[in-house]
Write an enzyme that holds these catalytic residues in place. Structure first.
Site, short mmCIF file in Angstrom:
data_model
loop_
_atom_site.label_atom_id
_atom_site.label_comp_id
_atom_site.label_asym_id
_atom_site.label_seq_id
_atom_site.Cartn_x
_atom_site.Cartn_y
_atom_site.Cartn_z
N TRP A 164 -35.92 -5.05 2.03
CA TRP A 164 -36.56 -5.33 3.31
C TRP A 164 -36.13 -6.66 3.93
O TRP A 164 -36.64 -7.04 4.97
CB TRP A 164 -38.09 -5.33 3.12
CG TRP A 164 -38.58 -4.04 2.53
CD1 TRP A 164 -38.97 -2.92 3.22
CD2 TRP A 164 -38.73 -3.72 1.13
NE1 TRP A 164 -39.34 -1.93 2.34
CE2 TRP A 164 -39.20 -2.39 1.05
CE3 TRP A 164 -38.50 -4.43 -0.04
CZ2 TRP A 164 -39.45 -1.75 -0.16
CZ3 TRP A 164 -38.73 -3.79 -1.25
CH2 TRP A 164 -39.21 -2.47 -1.32
N ASP A 165 -35.24 -7.38 3.28
CA ASP A 165 -34.84 -8.71 3.74
C ASP A 165 -36.04 -9.65 3.80
O ASP A 165 -36.14 -10.50 4.67
CB ASP A 165 -34.15 -8.63 5.11
CG ASP A 165 -33.41 -9.92 5.48
OD1 ASP A 165 -33.10 -10.70 4.57
OD2 ASP A 165 -33.16 -10.14 6.68
N TYR A 166 -36.96 -9.48 2.86
CA TYR A 166 -38.16 -10.32 2.81
C TYR A 166 -37.90 -11.54 1.92
O TYR A 166 -38.44 -11.69 0.82
CB TYR A 166 -39.35 -9.52 2.30
CG TYR A 166 -40.00 -8.61 3.32
CD1 TYR A 166 -39.81 -8.79 4.69
CD2 TYR A 166 -40.83 -7.57 2.92
CE1 TYR A 166 -40.43 -7.96 5.62
CE2 TYR A 166 -41.45 -6.73 3.84
CZ TYR A 166 -41.24 -6.94 5.19
OH TYR A 166 -41.86 -6.12 6.11
N ASP A 167 -37.05 -12.45 2.42
CA ASP A 167 -36.72 -13.68 1.70
C ASP A 167 -37.95 -14.58 1.54
O ASP A 167 -38.96 -14.42 2.24
CB ASP A 167 -35.68 -14.50 2.49
CG ASP A 167 -34.48 -13.70 2.91
OD1 ASP A 167 -34.16 -12.71 2.24
OD2 ASP A 167 -33.87 -14.07 3.93
#
Length: 664
Positions: free
Chosen positions: A346-349
């Site tokens: 999810w590109d949840y950095d």
């Protein structure tokens, strides 16, 4: 005798038809007038008496205020009673708008100045380093590293700040480079400058600079850049990097590097992605880094491995990515790691440096750190061990329907208050008219939409929050006295769609992720009127009581005044970038929102007390200091290339007028 003209009822009907447009027009005019933005101080009686002068305080020496990124100042000249009197004290223009021409459209002015050698020092999006007199804004020196602007950096031209280091003996003798400015560039250099003069420190690297990432380590020019300020701890300077997303399955390495602050010699290198087969990269630290000098620790907020949205070609186990890493600053040894997302799709950095503070509990004082994520969670950890100080539960999440994908069956969920909605369904669709609400409901129903951590799919998956968060690089600020945390967040949804490599025709705007079986498209979930399909607020400011782990208050952040027709200022919040700072005067200052204003809030209640229109987009974190008897608040105003807020090259300082300052 009856008259020859129309009867009275006919006159009345005619009068209604004649006056109705005027009445409606007047009503609309009144409504438009009522919905115009008015600064909160304009409706309040302002204190006008003298305000005690404040002693000089030049302690804001890192972009986060201190090495732990507390973003809090002990200054208290500005309070809820006095802040309404803030006025522009000086404005400085960097000249980049004139120097760069059309390139200014591809820039983001997000710098937070620091104080070093008595100067106010910051960088422009094109890496020119500028020192000003903090009292007057007068230019003292400029260093131009003459970066290569031909390859456009993947994340556009940007520089969020610089760092400083002092060698006490050398500085006391007035020797060159006893006080240094460390700055990293879009073209991947680390540069050391004399903080007093701006001249390169010749004993650092080659003529004052070292190459952090070499061309041979990237696929193409501009794929890797350095945006965040370096972190200095002891005699080591630590640097992360920004890596282009979704251009390659095996993106460039996201290794973090440390150098000797005196010589520029490499000290250690840490790659969060352990990949022997070269099928992945990234995992980089693109944002700020916090440090605890007493414990010889730096805290690294890592991002996802590449590519962002299909993980079938990479290991399902990458424990140092999407995590906060506690790393021994002198050696590069990982002391502990806390992962916030497993096998990220999810590109949840972790988008910002964790904030270090001491948590007061009945059993005593605990060295802690706090941070917010793009997914909308807050985490509070013991910074010595990485142990959660509020419960974190592994919960089952939806499975992937994409062949070859190995989504994690569970994900961590924090017990602390959530700072952004993590799902939006058809029944929650927003619209100002019936047709656009129905349109949004259909769009929400047409895609995979099973809540937070629903994996990407070929039919499209609803992401809420978006890949921009939730929280972003602005991070959190904490008032150590009240034990209250403050964070701003964006609240929107988007559709992520995996596109098979052999799709014919390929839809427009596909990010190729070369080397993966899928490219990807990303689209904001908007109605045909251009409004988000989720209910407002679309940006908010949240306060959390860390002693109890409960919400203290929450308020929309930003209005629609620069986005809606006729300047209508609905209090709906806006997507935002930038962070907040707090002061011991009981105030919180923040820009961030898309209506291009700097605001002051009462940190106890969340009430907006003051605002000022900025000359360009204020997508930066402010800072504060005191000099000449006055407390100043400074913010960069230069806009944002992606969100397309007005560009500029302004640094603006606010303070109480001199005539109101009494004796100390």
């Amino acid at each position: 005798m009856p008259g020859l003209g129309p009867s009275k009822p006919v006159y009345r009907v005619a009068l209604v038809f004649l006056l109705a447009p005027a009445v409606i027009g007047a009503g609309l005019a009144v409504a438009v007038w009522a919905l115009q933005y008015r600064p909160p101080q304009s409706g309040r009686i302002q204190a006008s008496g003298p305000v005690a002068a404040v002693r000089d305080d030049l302690s804001w020496t890192t972009v986060g205020g201190d090495t732990g990124h507390l973003r809090h100042s002990a200054l208290r000249q500005l309070t809820p009673e006095t802040v309404g009197g803030l006025q522009p004290a000086w404005t400085y223009r960097t000249g980049e708008a004139a120097r760069r021409g059309k390139l200014i459209k591809r820039s983001k002015f997000q710098a937070t100045p620091i104080l070093a050698a008595g100067n106010l020092v910051f960088c422009t999006p094109f890496n020119r380093v500028i020192a000003l007199d903090p009292a007057t804004g007068r230019e003292k020196w400029v260093h131009d590293p003459d970066i290569d602007t031909d390859p456009r950096p993947a994340n556009d031209f940007n520089c969020r700040g610089v760092a400083s280091w002092t060698e006490q003996t050398r500085a006391a003798r007035g020797l060159p480079c006893g006080e240094r400015i460390l700055t990293a560039t879009n073209d991947r250099r680390l540069i050391a400058l004399d903080a007093r003069t701006g001249r390169p420190c010749k004993d650092f690297g080659l003529g004052g600079q070292v190459a952090v990432v070499r061309d041979s380590e990237t696929h193409r020019p501009g794929e890797v850049q350095i945006v965040a300020a370096p972190a200095v701890i002891g005699d080591v300077v630590v640097v992360g990097s920004s890596v282009a997303d979704n251009r390659y399955a095996a993106a460039a390495s996201g290794a973090v590097r440390a150098f000797d602050v005196r010589t520029g010699q490499p000290v250690w290198r840490l790659d969060p992605v352990a990949s022997a087969d070269g099928r992945t990269g990234g995992g980089n630290v693109w944002s700020s880094i916090s440090a605890d000098p007493t414990r010889d620790l730096v805290f690294l907020p890592t991002s996802s491995p590449s590519p962002d949205f299909f993980g079938g070609g990479r290991s399902p186990d990458s424990p140092l990515t999407n995590a906060v890493l506690a790393v021994r600053a002198s050696t590069g040894e990982v002391v502990w790691a806390f992962q916030t997302v497993h096998h990220d799709l999810w590109d949840y950095d972790v988008p910002a440096a964790p904030t270090l503070f001491d948590l007061d509990r009945a059993g005593g004082r605990i060295p802690a750190l706090a941070f917010a994520t793009k997914a909308g969670f807050l985490f509070l950890l013991d910074r010595e061990t990485g142990r959660p100080l509020f419960d974190v539960e592994e919960r089952r999440v939806p499975a992937s329907d994409v062949p070859g994908e190995r989504a994690s069956p569970t994900q961590p969920h924090s017990a602390l208050p959530v700072i952004a909605p993590q799902a939006v369904g058809p029944s929650e669709a927003f619209g100002v008219l019936g047709f656009d609400r129905a349109q949004c409901a259909r769009r929400l129903a047409a895609h995979r939409n099973e809540g937070l951590f629903t994996p990407p799919s070929t039919r499209g998956t609803i992401f809420a929050p978006t890949t921009g968060g939730g929280a972003n690089w602005g991070g959190v600020t904490i008032d150590p006295t009240t034990q209250r945390l403050f964070v701003n967040s964006s609240r929107a949804a988007e559709v992520i769609t995996l596109v098979p490599r052999d799709a014919d025709p390929a839809p427009p705007g596909v990010a190729p992720a070369t080397g993966s079986p899928y490219g990807v498209t990303r689209k904001a979930l908007l109605s045909s009127l251009g409004l988000p399909c989720n209910r407002p607020p679309w940006g908010a400011l949240t306060a959390v009581d860390l002693s109890r782990g409960r919400l203290a208050w929450e308020t929309p952040l930003g209005t629609t005044s620069t986005l809606a027709p006729l300047g209508l200022a609905f209090q709906w919040g806006t997507p935002e970038l930038g962070g907040a700072i707090t002061t011991s005067g009981g105030l919180l200052f923040i820009g961030a929102a898309m209506d291009n204003r700097l605001r002051a809030f009462d940190s106890r209640t969340g009430q907006t007390l003051w605002s000022a229109d900025l000359p360009a987009g204020g997508r930066a974190t402010p800072m504060t200091y005191a000099v000449g008897g006055r407390q100043f608040v400074v913010i960069a105003a230069g806009g944002h290339s992606i969100l397309d807020t007005p560009r500029g090259d302004f640094l603006v300082a606010y303070a109480l007028p001199m005539e109101r300052i009494g004796r100390e």
